[in-house]
Design an enzyme around this catalytic site. Sequence first.
Site, PDB file in Angstrom:
ATOM      1  N   GLU A 229       0.786  -1.233   0.000  1.00  0.00           N
ATOM      2  CA  GLU A 229       0.000   0.000   0.000  1.00  0.00           C
ATOM      3  C   GLU A 229       0.826   1.295   0.000  1.00  0.00           C
ATOM      4  O   GLU A 229       0.747   2.103   0.931  1.00  0.00           O
ATOM      5  CB  GLU A 229      -0.993  -0.017   1.166  1.00  0.00           C
ATOM      6  CG  GLU A 229      -2.006  -1.126   1.030  1.00  0.00           C
ATOM      7  CD  GLU A 229      -3.046  -1.191   2.121  1.00  0.00           C
ATOM      8  OE1 GLU A 229      -4.101  -1.823   1.886  1.00  0.00           O
ATOM      9  OE2 GLU A 229      -2.824  -0.622   3.210  1.00  0.00           O
TER      10      GLU A 229
ATOM     11  N   GLU B 107      -5.722  -7.480  -2.108  1.00  0.00           N
ATOM     12  CA  GLU B 107      -6.550  -7.369  -0.914  1.00  0.00           C
ATOM     13  C   GLU B 107      -7.921  -6.825  -1.279  1.00  0.00           C
ATOM     14  O   GLU B 107      -8.038  -5.842  -2.006  1.00  0.00           O
ATOM     15  CB  GLU B 107      -5.931  -6.423   0.120  1.00  0.00           C
ATOM     16  CG  GLU B 107      -4.721  -6.958   0.841  1.00  0.00           C
ATOM     17  CD  GLU B 107      -4.268  -6.023   1.956  1.00  0.00           C
ATOM     18  OE1 GLU B 107      -5.086  -5.180   2.417  1.00  0.00           O
ATOM     19  OE2 GLU B 107      -3.094  -6.116   2.365  1.00  0.00           O
TER      20      GLU B 107
END
Length: 422
Positions: free
Chosen positions: A227, A347
Amino acid sequence: MDQNNAPTTETKRAPRSQRLRFGIAAAVVAAAAVGGTVTAFAVNNNSDGQSATTTTTTSAAKASGAGAEGPLSTKKGDIVDSDGKKVVLTGVNWFGFETGTYAPHGLWTRSWESMLDQMAKQGFNTMRLPYANDMFKSSAKPDGIDYHKNPDLKGLTPQQIMDKIVKGATDRGIRVILDQHRPDQYGQSELWHSQSLSEKQWMDDWVKLAKRYKNNDRVIGADLHNEPRGQATWGDGNPKTDWQLAATKAGNAIHKVNKNWLIFVEGTDRHKNEQFWWGGDLQGVKKHPVKLNEPNKVVYSAHDYGPGVYNQNWFMAKDFPKNMPAIWEKHWAYIKKQNIAPLLLGEFGGKKTAGKSSEAVWQNALMDYLKKHQISYTYWTWNPDSGDTGGVLKNDWKTIDKNKMKMLAKYQTPLLEAKKGK
């Protein structure tokens, strides 16, 4: 998605809206208590009962896409095996190595082998395994493990426990993606380097892992940094912030010692002035793709979440969920649809998968979309102690959430054949 070691909430003040949720306190083991909390952040588009023998569905047996043994590579929008046949990864995350336990969560309740047996039984052919770089330090000690249930882990270092988990997964036909999730146990970092982790150490750790698992073809690659966001840029040439540049350097360094690995490159949290989920925006790939010296090894990876995590404007649109494909295609799915490169949705997840709530509607719409376009995924998460999303397992760490597996089983491809004895 971010996990902390104790139940907390976290609020960030920034020029964009972000999300927060409480985590779930985990169990107390013989000599240690472990808490698991997930706090994952997103940004608005605008500035303002059953045990380990739970039965899986028959869809996995009917689907294609397991592929053959040997290293994987890419061909246009597909991952392919050593025979050039298409491989689709349909997996799950199992977190813990990136937290203060320095081991996968749940081992305070049951054995790691029974956990992997159950994961394979549910039909997951891939496991994304998050870690923190400080687990490799000599000072890192495993915690939150019931050694009566896991006697073979006693006295091992975190790295040696990772070896056990990796071998155990791959012996059962589950491919493994390693995920550099955090620099240390205390939290994620916007960039691949931080105050506690230099860029050199980040790359050195990846090279060591690539060497360590070189002889296991079922360890398929590196998710280079979890991320990227905030300061992270894409393609602007700034060596301190340009994620595309850093991913290229790291991928080439890995391939000097292990040419077989796929290099999974996540997005950032924005493109120009438009903001999206952390790690979810890959629009920069159009003009600035990651080009490695070793060809056909780049897989792009996005993260995407639903209204249970943060109630973005698009979840409240009158035409929801019909509006979602256009949003997914703009930010990440175009890469697969236009045959630029393969894509992994690394994810996504949420607590509700059944019923008429926007969260359940969103999750099922996304699963249908992934299946339609044959996009690989690793679901967040196996663990129940993800505060935002819950897990495939319920809070007892044994019972399968039937509604989640019903949704996931709509789109699963087979595992590799288990090795002898498994």
